[in-house]
Design a protein around this motif. Structure first.
Motif, PDB file in Angstrom:
ATOM      1  N   THR A 102       7.918   5.210   4.418  1.00 25.59           N
ATOM      2  CA  THR A 102       9.357   5.020   4.566  1.00 25.59           C
ATOM      3  C   THR A 102       9.772   3.722   3.898  1.00 25.59           C
ATOM      4  O   THR A 102       9.199   2.663   4.191  1.00 25.59           O
ATOM      5  CB  THR A 102       9.756   4.974   6.049  1.00 25.59           C
ATOM      6  OG1 THR A 102       9.181   6.095   6.741  1.00 25.59           O
ATOM      7  CG2 THR A 102      11.267   5.017   6.211  1.00 25.59           C
ATOM      8  N   LEU A 152       4.368  10.271  15.215  1.00 22.03           N
ATOM      9  CA  LEU A 152       3.277   9.917  14.313  1.00 22.03           C
ATOM     10  C   LEU A 152       1.929  10.187  14.969  1.00 22.03           C
ATOM     11  O   LEU A 152       1.792  10.074  16.188  1.00 22.03           O
ATOM     12  CB  LEU A 152       3.339   8.433  13.950  1.00 22.03           C
ATOM     13  CG  LEU A 152       4.468   7.971  13.028  1.00 22.03           C
ATOM     14  CD1 LEU A 152       4.432   6.451  12.917  1.00 22.03           C
ATOM     15  CD2 LEU A 152       4.350   8.606  11.655  1.00 22.03           C
ATOM     16  N   TYR A 181       0.247   6.801  -0.936  1.00 21.15           N
ATOM     17  CA  TYR A 181      -0.232   8.144  -0.595  1.00 21.15           C
ATOM     18  C   TYR A 181      -1.688   8.101  -0.138  1.00 21.15           C
ATOM     19  O   TYR A 181      -2.075   8.747   0.843  1.00 21.15           O
ATOM     20  CB  TYR A 181      -0.080   9.080  -1.794  1.00 21.15           C
ATOM     21  CG  TYR A 181      -0.541  10.484  -1.507  1.00 21.15           C
ATOM     22  CD1 TYR A 181       0.354  11.445  -1.052  1.00 21.15           C
ATOM     23  CD2 TYR A 181      -1.880  10.856  -1.668  1.00 21.15           C
ATOM     24  CE1 TYR A 181      -0.069  12.734  -0.761  1.00 21.15           C
ATOM     25  CE2 TYR A 181      -2.296  12.139  -1.375  1.00 21.15           C
ATOM     26  CZ  TYR A 181      -1.396  13.075  -0.933  1.00 21.15           C
ATOM     27  OH  TYR A 181      -1.824  14.348  -0.645  1.00 21.15           O
ATOM     28  N   ALA A 214       1.400   5.360   9.268  1.00 23.26           N
ATOM     29  CA  ALA A 214       2.681   5.205   8.575  1.00 23.26           C
ATOM     30  C   ALA A 214       2.671   3.918   7.776  1.00 23.26           C
ATOM     31  O   ALA A 214       1.994   2.944   8.137  1.00 23.26           O
ATOM     32  CB  ALA A 214       3.841   5.185   9.571  1.00 23.26           C
ATOM     33  N   PHE A 234       4.494  12.845  -3.332  1.00 22.25           N
ATOM     34  CA  PHE A 234       4.262  13.490  -2.034  1.00 22.25           C
ATOM     35  C   PHE A 234       4.670  14.962  -2.010  1.00 22.25           C
ATOM     36  O   PHE A 234       4.283  15.688  -1.094  1.00 22.25           O
ATOM     37  CB  PHE A 234       5.032  12.758  -0.933  1.00 22.25           C
ATOM     38  CG  PHE A 234       4.436  11.428  -0.548  1.00 22.25           C
ATOM     39  CD1 PHE A 234       3.594  11.319   0.542  1.00 22.25           C
ATOM     40  CD2 PHE A 234       4.730  10.285  -1.274  1.00 22.25           C
ATOM     41  CE1 PHE A 234       3.055  10.097   0.910  1.00 22.25           C
ATOM     42  CE2 PHE A 234       4.194   9.058  -0.921  1.00 22.25           C
ATOM     43  CZ  PHE A 234       3.355   8.962   0.168  1.00 22.25           C
ATOM     44  N   TRP A 279       8.587   6.416  15.352  1.00 14.53           N
ATOM     45  CA  TRP A 279       7.125   6.414  15.468  1.00 14.53           C
ATOM     46  C   TRP A 279       6.620   7.421  16.498  1.00 14.53           C
ATOM     47  O   TRP A 279       5.426   7.667  16.595  1.00 14.53           O
ATOM     48  CB  TRP A 279       6.645   5.014  15.866  1.00 14.53           C
ATOM     49  CG  TRP A 279       7.326   4.499  17.082  1.00 14.53           C
ATOM     50  CD1 TRP A 279       7.008   4.744  18.387  1.00 14.53           C
ATOM     51  CD2 TRP A 279       8.491   3.677  17.127  1.00 14.53           C
ATOM     52  NE1 TRP A 279       7.891   4.131  19.242  1.00 14.53           N
ATOM     53  CE2 TRP A 279       8.821   3.460  18.491  1.00 14.53           C
ATOM     54  CE3 TRP A 279       9.298   3.101  16.152  1.00 14.53           C
ATOM     55  CZ2 TRP A 279       9.910   2.700  18.879  1.00 14.53           C
ATOM     56  CZ3 TRP A 279      10.382   2.343  16.552  1.00 14.53           C
ATOM     57  CH2 TRP A 279      10.676   2.156  17.890  1.00 14.53           C
ATOM     58  N   GLN A 330      12.155   8.782   3.103  1.00 19.09           N
ATOM     59  CA  GLN A 330      10.868   9.013   3.776  1.00 19.09           C
ATOM     60  C   GLN A 330      10.159  10.220   3.169  1.00 19.09           C
ATOM     61  O   GLN A 330      10.753  11.273   2.960  1.00 19.09           O
ATOM     62  CB  GLN A 330      11.077   9.251   5.267  1.00 19.09           C
ATOM     63  CG  GLN A 330       9.777   9.393   6.053  1.00 19.09           C
ATOM     64  CD  GLN A 330      10.042   9.428   7.550  1.00 19.09           C
ATOM     65  OE1 GLN A 330      10.347  10.483   8.102  1.00 19.09           O
ATOM     66  NE2 GLN A 330       9.929   8.270   8.208  1.00 19.09           N
ATOM     67  N   SER A 331       8.877  10.020   2.882  1.00 18.91           N
ATOM     68  CA  SER A 331       8.014  11.112   2.449  1.00 18.91           C
ATOM     69  C   SER A 331       6.948  11.346   3.503  1.00 18.91           C
ATOM     70  O   SER A 331       6.470  10.403   4.134  1.00 18.91           O
ATOM     71  CB  SER A 331       7.340  10.791   1.110  1.00 18.91           C
ATOM     72  OG  SER A 331       8.277  10.806   0.056  1.00 18.91           O
ATOM     73  N   GLU A 332       6.578  12.609   3.667  1.00 23.57           N
ATOM     74  CA  GLU A 332       5.514  12.967   4.604  1.00 23.57           C
ATOM     75  C   GLU A 332       4.281  13.414   3.832  1.00 23.57           C
ATOM     76  O   GLU A 332       4.379  14.206   2.905  1.00 23.57           O
ATOM     77  CB  GLU A 332       5.963  14.113   5.504  1.00 23.57           C
ATOM     78  CG  GLU A 332       7.087  13.773   6.441  1.00 23.57           C
ATOM     79  CD  GLU A 332       7.447  14.942   7.351  1.00 23.57           C
ATOM     80  OE1 GLU A 332       6.612  15.861   7.472  1.00 23.57           O
ATOM     81  OE2 GLU A 332       8.538  14.931   7.918  1.00 23.57           O
ATOM     82  N   LYS A 333       3.145  12.894   4.243  1.00 20.27           N
ATOM     83  CA  LYS A 333       1.887  13.408   3.721  1.00 20.27           C
ATOM     84  C   LYS A 333       1.449  14.540   4.621  1.00 20.27           C
ATOM     85  O   LYS A 333       1.378  14.381   5.841  1.00 20.27           O
ATOM     86  CB  LYS A 333       0.820  12.306   3.692  1.00 20.27           C
ATOM     87  CG  LYS A 333      -0.485  12.753   3.057  1.00 20.27           C
ATOM     88  CD  LYS A 333      -1.421  11.576   2.896  1.00 20.27           C
ATOM     89  CE  LYS A 333      -2.726  11.985   2.249  1.00 20.27           C
ATOM     90  NZ  LYS A 333      -3.649  10.852   2.079  1.00 20.27           N
ATOM     91  N   ARG A 334       1.184  15.677   4.039  1.00 18.23           N
ATOM     92  CA  ARG A 334       0.871  16.879   4.824  1.00 18.23           C
ATOM     93  C   ARG A 334      -0.483  17.422   4.392  1.00 18.23           C
ATOM     94  O   ARG A 334      -0.584  18.428   3.702  1.00 18.23           O
ATOM     95  CB  ARG A 334       1.951  17.925   4.605  1.00 18.23           C
ATOM     96  CG  ARG A 334       3.358  17.427   4.982  1.00 18.23           C
ATOM     97  CD  ARG A 334       4.446  18.288   4.415  1.00 18.23           C
ATOM     98  NE  ARG A 334       5.780  17.828   4.811  1.00 18.23           N
ATOM     99  CZ  ARG A 334       6.922  18.214   4.225  1.00 18.23           C
ATOM    100  NH1 ARG A 334       6.865  19.065   3.194  1.00 18.23           N
ATOM    101  NH2 ARG A 334       8.080  17.744   4.623  1.00 18.23           N
ATOM    102  N   THR A 387       3.499   9.115   7.208  1.00 16.57           N
ATOM    103  CA  THR A 387       4.761   8.950   6.502  1.00 16.57           C
ATOM    104  C   THR A 387       4.817   7.629   5.751  1.00 16.57           C
ATOM    105  O   THR A 387       4.241   6.626   6.169  1.00 16.57           O
ATOM    106  CB  THR A 387       5.964   8.989   7.471  1.00 16.57           C
ATOM    107  OG1 THR A 387       5.836   7.942   8.435  1.00 16.57           O
ATOM    108  CG2 THR A 387       6.057  10.340   8.175  1.00 16.57           C
TER     109      THR A 387
END
Length: 203
Positions: A160, A58, A150, A128, A180, A55, A196-200, A158
């Motif tokens: 996870t 984040l 999303y 997250a 994602f 974390w 884990q996916s990251e939202k960018r 993120t």
């Protein structure tokens, strides 16, 4: 009647258990019951998820746990991170236990309540989202957690999840990649995959 931990109101006879377990540097006292997931100990997948989740980087904002059960993941993250953690489950018995376990362990920075996935969450966006998804409820539920997740993340955040390889980790990773544009396996342990996916930024 067959009772599943992902049902709203399990009707199985109560079988209260009390035991302790160390998570993220704290010895937690847990009360569990029949009709909830992994009532005898913190399941291995949840432990691996807690070891892998970070974390520190984040953005500011709440953390959301979907499918909190009696509370081990959300309570441990709330304790170790000092962040606000919202914990939801569709199972009334699980939510009641999670609330009791929060009080028992003096964890106050949590918001624990009933919600069918994202139906009744309290925020519009989170830093997250965490989930040990109810695999037995079916792939549709797992994919809903991913797809709708999303839109419940801040511009940077993120998602996870933990899934066993034999229970569909490759399928979940593929879905996360579709939604994602990225999906990294950040830890593998005894067949459990932490994905884990990251939202960018916005799509």
């Amino acid at each position: 009647m067959t009772n599943h931990y992902y049902q709203t109101n399990p009707e199985s006879a109560h079988e209260i258990k009390k035991w302790s377990f160390e998570l993220l540097g704290k010895s937690f006292q847990f009360t569990t019951d029949s009709g909830v997931f992994s009532k005898n100990t913190v399941d291995y997948g949840s432990r691996v998820l807690l070891q892998a989740f970070s974390w520190e980087k984040l953005p500011q904002g709440k953390i959301l746990e979907i499918g909190c059960g009696y509370g081990p993941i959300g309570l441990a993250v709330a304790y170790a991170s000092n962040r606000q953690v919202e914990m939801t489950d569709v199972n009334e018995r699980a939510v009641d236990l999670a609330e009791r376990n929060a009080v028992k362990n003096q964890i106050e920075n949590v918001d624990i309540h009933l919600s069918d996935i994202y139906t009744d969450v309290h925020e519009k966006e989170y830093a997250a989202i965490l989930s040990n998804p109810p695999i037995r409820a079916g792939k549709k539920v797992v994919h809903q957690i991913i797809e709708e997740g999303y839109y419940y993340l801040q511009e940077v955040g993120t998602l996870t999840i933990v899934v066993q390889k034999k229970q569909g980790a490759p399928s979940a990773q593929k879905k996360m990649e579709e939604v994602f544009g990225n999906a990294a396996v950040i830890k593998k342990d005894k067949g459990y995959y932490i994905i884990q996916s990251e939202k960018r930024g916005r799509k």
